[in-house]
Design an enzyme around this catalytic site. Structure first.
Site, PDB file in Angstrom:
ATOM      1  N   TYR A 109       0.828  -1.202   0.000  1.00 49.42           N
ATOM      2  CA  TYR A 109       0.000   0.000   0.000  1.00 49.42           C
ATOM      3  C   TYR A 109       0.866   1.258   0.000  1.00 49.42           C
ATOM      4  O   TYR A 109       0.589   2.205  -0.727  1.00 49.42           O
ATOM      5  CB  TYR A 109      -0.939   0.007   1.214  1.00 49.42           C
TER       6      TYR A 109
ATOM      7  N   ASN B  47     -12.274  -2.004  -5.144  1.00 46.80           N
ATOM      8  CA  ASN B  47     -12.074  -2.390  -6.539  1.00 46.80           C
ATOM      9  C   ASN B  47     -13.254  -3.233  -7.034  1.00 46.80           C
ATOM     10  O   ASN B  47     -13.491  -4.318  -6.521  1.00 46.80           O
ATOM     11  CB  ASN B  47     -10.758  -3.185  -6.651  1.00 46.80           C
TER      12      ASN B  47
ATOM     13  N   CYS C 278      -5.966  -6.342  -7.459  1.00 50.12           N
ATOM     14  CA  CYS C 278      -5.824  -5.906  -6.065  1.00 50.12           C
ATOM     15  C   CYS C 278      -5.262  -7.025  -5.193  1.00 50.12           C
ATOM     16  O   CYS C 278      -4.720  -6.762  -4.116  1.00 50.12           O
ATOM     17  CB  CYS C 278      -7.146  -5.382  -5.523  1.00 50.12           C
ATOM     18  N   HIS C 279      -5.334  -8.281  -5.662  1.00 42.83           N
ATOM     19  CA  HIS C 279      -4.776  -9.402  -4.904  1.00 42.83           C
ATOM     20  C   HIS C 279      -3.249  -9.343  -4.839  1.00 42.83           C
ATOM     21  O   HIS C 279      -2.643  -9.986  -3.990  1.00 42.83           O
ATOM     22  CB  HIS C 279      -5.226 -10.741  -5.507  1.00 42.83           C
TER      23      HIS C 279
ATOM     24  N   GLU D 139      -0.109 -17.295 -10.014  1.00 42.11           N
ATOM     25  CA  GLU D 139       0.798 -16.408 -10.739  1.00 42.11           C
ATOM     26  C   GLU D 139       2.269 -16.674 -10.409  1.00 42.11           C
ATOM     27  O   GLU D 139       3.150 -16.066 -11.007  1.00 42.11           O
ATOM     28  CB  GLU D 139       0.457 -14.949 -10.429  1.00 42.11           C
TER      29      GLU D 139
END
Length: 165
Positions: free
Chosen positions: A95, A118, A126-127, A153
């Site tokens: 953040y 979001n 946002c993850h 990912e």
């Protein structure tokens, strides 16, 4: 506005959009209710590209979405959501880093609030935002889903972050 539901490895998704682009991609446990307007229509083929790209992403064949996005929010929220899209596939950010990127390092909490608002999860990633200490901080879809998306990912995060799940 068109809408549809789409089954995925992380559960049922609610997708909505119109000619301006995709406006929502919500998970079944999000605190935002799935609101279908009186004049909304169940999509026939209108949202097929979204579903196809999501399927490719979940199968590990897509690292970048190529869709027109039209999330509804304030100017500040829009700037945060745009910044989120600059976090590369398989990487994470904080953040505070996003606040600095936006030119307002003191806006860490506001960035967190915008991140949580979001309306196009997964596609606006946002993850990929975690705590500075590597912890899996809040996620509207639940921390288990956040860990699942990051693992898909290949993003690295401390193993102890999973112990609390």
């Amino acid at each position: 506005m068109f809408y549809r539901y789409h089954e995925s490895p992380i559960g049922r998704l609610f997708i909505s959009g119109d000619a301006s682009g995709l406006q929502q991609l919500l998970m079944d446990v999000e605190r935002h209710s799935w609101r279908v307007g009186d004049d909304w229509k169940l999509a026939a083929k209108e949202l097929d590209a979204v579903c196809q790209q999501l399927d490719e992403y979940f199968a590990g064949r897509r690292k970048r979405f190529e869709l027109r996005l039209a999330p509804q929010g304030t100017h500040f929220q829009q700037s945060v959501w745009h910044a989120l899209q600059s976090i590369p596939y398989g990487q994470t950010s904080y953040y505070s880093r996003l606040a600095e990127q936006l030119g307002n390092p003191k806006a860490v909490r506001a960035v967190g609030t915008a991140n949580g608002a979001n309306p196009i999860s997964v596609i606006i990633p946002c993850h990929r935002v975690i705590g500075r200490d590597g912890s899996l901080t809040g996620y509207a879809g639940g921390l288990q889903r956040k860990a699942q998306l990051l693992a898909l990912e290949g993003a690295s995060f401390p193993e102890q972050a999973l112990l609390s799940l």
